[in-house]
Design a protein around this motif. Structure first.
Motif, PDB file in Angstrom:
ATOM      1  N   ASN A   1       1.057   7.648  -1.337  1.00 50.93           N
ATOM      2  CA  ASN A   1       0.260   8.698  -1.933  1.00 50.93           C
ATOM      3  C   ASN A   1      -0.862   8.132  -2.793  1.00 50.93           C
ATOM      4  O   ASN A   1      -0.658   7.823  -3.957  1.00 50.93           O
ATOM      5  CB  ASN A   1       1.172   9.584  -2.783  1.00 50.93           C
ATOM      6  N   PRO A   2      -2.049   7.989  -2.211  1.00 57.72           N
ATOM      7  CA  PRO A   2      -3.124   7.336  -2.956  1.00 57.72           C
ATOM      8  C   PRO A   2      -3.485   8.091  -4.232  1.00 57.72           C
ATOM      9  O   PRO A   2      -3.940   7.501  -5.195  1.00 57.72           O
ATOM     10  CB  PRO A   2      -4.296   7.342  -1.977  1.00 57.72           C
TER      11      PRO A   2
ATOM     12  N   PRO B   1       1.010   4.662   5.048  1.00 56.33           N
ATOM     13  CA  PRO B   1      -0.281   4.630   4.356  1.00 56.33           C
ATOM     14  C   PRO B   1      -1.161   5.835   4.648  1.00 56.33           C
ATOM     15  O   PRO B   1      -2.110   6.083   3.918  1.00 56.33           O
ATOM     16  CB  PRO B   1      -0.925   3.337   4.856  1.00 56.33           C
ATOM     17  N   THR B   2      -0.859   6.562   5.705  1.00 60.04           N
ATOM     18  CA  THR B   2      -1.799   7.628   6.071  1.00 60.04           C
ATOM     19  C   THR B   2      -1.161   9.016   6.075  1.00 60.04           C
ATOM     20  O   THR B   2      -1.788   9.977   6.462  1.00 60.04           O
ATOM     21  CB  THR B   2      -2.373   7.356   7.474  1.00 60.04           C
TER      22      THR B   2
ATOM     23  N   GLN C   1      -7.473   5.918  -1.024  1.00 55.66           N
ATOM     24  CA  GLN C   1      -6.633   5.058  -0.205  1.00 55.66           C
ATOM     25  C   GLN C   1      -7.381   3.779   0.148  1.00 55.66           C
ATOM     26  O   GLN C   1      -6.794   2.714   0.215  1.00 55.66           O
ATOM     27  CB  GLN C   1      -6.153   5.800   1.050  1.00 55.66           C
TER      28      GLN C   1
ATOM     29  N   CYS D   1      -6.973   1.615  -2.698  1.00 57.29           N
ATOM     30  CA  CYS D   1      -5.613   1.050  -2.709  1.00 57.29           C
ATOM     31  C   CYS D   1      -5.495  -0.096  -1.721  1.00 57.29           C
ATOM     32  O   CYS D   1      -4.831  -1.103  -1.995  1.00 57.29           O
ATOM     33  CB  CYS D   1      -4.576   2.115  -2.363  1.00 57.29           C
TER      34      CYS D   1
ATOM     35  N   ILE E   1       0.872  -1.172   0.000  1.00 54.95           N
ATOM     36  CA  ILE E   1       0.000   0.000   0.000  1.00 54.95           C
ATOM     37  C   ILE E   1       0.906   1.218   0.000  1.00 54.95           C
ATOM     38  O   ILE E   1       1.851   1.286   0.792  1.00 54.95           O
ATOM     39  CB  ILE E   1      -0.901   0.023   1.249  1.00 54.95           C
TER      40      ILE E   1
END
Lengths: 318, 338
Positions: free
Chosen positions: B105-106, B188-189, B168, B171, B102
């Motif tokens: 940067n979505p 991821p965040t 996200q 993703c 993951i």
């Protein structure tokens, strides 16, 4: 303007997305929405569509057969525009309007054909250059620059003439429009460097993008990365340069034909100019009409390219 | 998946991993001989400053080190197989199916020209050889699991029509599609709002248990690891400082760097007002240049406990107790105090 640009595409897109066919063209649809608001681009598209219309429907709407010289027999050669011959007749009794209409498919075949050849070579070399990088990139780009410094026009004239002589007496001579095909291929072979450069730049940019890395992490192989992820994203920029190139090729072919190096069997606008420029004072319409046709077509493709730039790379202009 | 079933089975063991980047300016020792690993079902937090090699050491698991980097040494035992010895084709089959990732940067990790359904379905069609329709069904199911409303309708939407948090989630769904045994989550965040961060983290935890996966969480946010990780590995300048279970690491950090890192973290139970005279501490200095890293212990120029030996001897990792290792000369049993 700003609000409209944010509001309309989305709603329209959703409606479009319902159709199964529209599924893959998210970015294209967005591009079209932006393109629609661009007056120059639309004007270019209109001009190009008109040329395409005449090219396709030519045989049905042209008043005379392109090789009809009957006006000569009636002593009406070099006659000015009239109801019988809308754009007049030239010095050999051909109907100018019909000849100009029959010149449209030639121009488009040359433009689109040569750019297809150029696009295949250019995208392949540029793509390899950008994707592989390193030594291959260095070599291919030097090779491309080498092509850029060649005085293409002179080389083309020489090659067309030499090929025209070499072929005489061989089997190749039987191929219809051989001379025209040669011109198309040669224009393509010399027209790829700008496409290669854009393709390289786009591949370089896109291969570093996170979605490409993400695709790799998901288990996409190189083939899938190149053809599914990088190439489609590079297409907008490539389409612009190809549209510009079509206009350029048509102009090139007109120049070649104007100098008398064109295909004698094909009717092309450059050739019409070549046949009639000596009678410019006596029958100006015979030279002006094909001239305007070239002008409209090339202008159309250039404006279309301009509109496509705005549609696909909106940030470039702001 | 036999790997997932057994509890306490070792899922991953990285031994002596060394990744070098051959740049024009010199050889960058981005990851210089690190060992880490995790058990089935565990979440490992990989913590460190920017440039400490945490992302590279996770990308190494997929053998996707960006150029001019190369894995020069080490073993990556995934289950019973060494991923270093796999061919590229075998790795392609593992990426996304057994180990998924993951991204940070979505917004950029989804291809803008394909609809969500196309991008996600494609993976199932490759790895699981499903038909288009079966793939779509599974994608819809997963999109529902990651908390996307109206998953059926989203299939036909394009990434630009979704918000950052939604992307996200997509993703995450993409990473979980093939039911991988290990998920690598690289910050991821970081690019999301705080409220959405919390939602995504909760969702990840929940799905991790539900899918019986293990996770490596790469981050520089101590708050995130505190919430998520079972065990934590702290990295500094391409080497590992300390590995311990989360509770031990937060309560009794042994390595000076870990301790310093925890000090820099604002705490809710402390006041930083004028009166309290308490300030957030800063670790002096910068992360070293990895072309010519400091001799001995990499952290010694910034460490307030360092002495002359630290600049000469590179500390080995010492096992303090089961599951707690530290590499610091000052913490070796022979040094006495700890």
């Amino acid at each position: 303007m700003k609000n409209a640009s944010e509001g309309t595409p989305k709603t329209n897109l959703k409606q479009e997305a319902q159709k199964p066919g529209a599924r893959k063209f998210g970015m294209l649809m967005l591009g079209w929405q932006r393109f629609k608001r661009n007056k120059t681009g639309l004007f270019g598209l209109t001009l190009v569509s008109i040329v395409f219309f005449f090219a396709i429907c030519g045989p049905f709407i042209a008043p005379y057969h392109p090789n009809d010289q009957s006006a000569m027999l009636e002593f009406r050669s070099k006659s000015p525009p009239s109801l019988k011959n809308l754009l007049g007749t030239d010095r050999m009794g051909y109907d100018v309007a019909s000849r100009v209409i029959y010149g449209a498919p030639t121009a488009l075949v040359v433009g689109v054909g040569s750019m297809l050849v150029a696009a295949v070579i250019g995208i392949m070399l540029g793509g390899i250059s950008g994707y592989v990088g390193g030594m291959a990139d260095e070599l291919l780009m030097r090779f491309t620059e080498f092509f850029l410094v060649i005085p293409v026009f002179i080389v083309i004239l020489v090659m067309v003439r030499i090929f025209g002589i070499v072929v005489v007496g061989s089997v190749l001579e039987k191929i219809p429009y051989l001379n025209l095909s040669t011109i198309i291929v040669i224009l393509g072979v010399f027209g790829w460097p700008p496409i290669a450069r854009i393709a390289r730049a786009e591949f370089l940019r896109l291969k570093e993008m996170e979605f490409v890395e993400a695709a790799r992490c998901i288990g996409a192989g190189s083939v899938s990365i190149i053809f599914r992820h990088i190439l489609p994203n590079a297409l907008p920029s490539l389409v612009v340069i190809i549209a510009l190139g079509i206009g350029g090729s048509i102009l090139m072919e007109a120049m070649i034909s104007f100098l008398g190096f064109g295909d004698p069997k094909a009717i092309s606008w450059g050739q019409l100019l070549y046949f009639n420029y000596e009678f410019l004072k006596i029958a100006p319409w015979a030279s002006i009409a094909p001239g305007i046709a070239i002008f409209i077509t090339v202008l159309g493709f250039n404006l279309l390219a301009d509109g496509l730039t705005d549609a696909f790379n909106p940030r470039l202009k702001e | 998946m036999t790997l997932v079933g057994e509890q306490n089975a070792r899922l991953l063991d990285v031994k002596g991993l060394r990744v070098l980047f051959f740049t024009g300016a010199g050889v960058v020792k981005a990851v210089d001989g690190i060992d880490y690993g995790l058990q089935c079902g565990e979440t490992l937090g990989l913590v460190g400053e920017s440039g400490s090699g945490k992302t590279i050491s996770s990308l190494a698991l997929l053998r996707l080190i960006p150029r001019p980097g190369k894995i020069m040494a080490g073993e990556i035992l995934f289950g019973s197989e060494d991923l270093i010895l796999k061919t590229e084709a075998e790795m392609t089959a593992i990426r996304g199916k057994k180990i998924a990732m993951i991204f940070q940067n979505p917004a950029y990790s989804l291809n803008p020209i394909y609809s969500i359904g196309d991008q996600l379905g494609e993976i199932l069609m490759w790895h699981e050889k499903l038909s288009r329709r079966q793939a779509d069904e599974q994608v819809v199911e997963l999109l529902g699991l990651v908390g996307i409303t109206d998953p059926g309708g989203r299939l036909k939407q394009f990434p630009h029509e979704l918000s950052g948090g939604m992307k996200q989630r997509v993703c995450v769904a993409r990473a979980l599609l093939c039911n991988p045994s290990l998920v690598l989550a690289d910050e991821p965040t970081t690019n999301l709002d705080v409220t959405i961060q919390a939602q995504i983290l909760d969702m990840l935890m929940e799905l991790k248990d539900q899918f019986n996966m293990s996770m490596i969480l790469v981050t520089h946010d101590m708050g995130v690891v505190a919430r998520m990780a079972d065990r934590i590995t702290v990295m500094y300048a391409g080497r590992i400082c300390e590995t311990a279970d989360a509770r031990t690491l937060f309560n009794a950090p042994l390595h000076p760097y870990t301790a310093a890192l925890l000090e820099t973290m604002p705490r809710v139970d402390q006041s930083y007002s004028e009166k309290s005279k308490k300030r957030l501490t800063v670790i002096p200095g910068r992360i070293p240049n990895l072309i010519a890293p400091p001799s001995g212990c990499r952290f010694h120029p910034r460490c307030n406990e360092a002495d002359e030996t630290c600049s000469r001897i590179m500390p080995e990792s010492i096992k303090i107790k089961e599951g707690h290792t530290v590499s610091c000369l000052k913490r070796s049993p022979s040094a006495g105090d700890s």
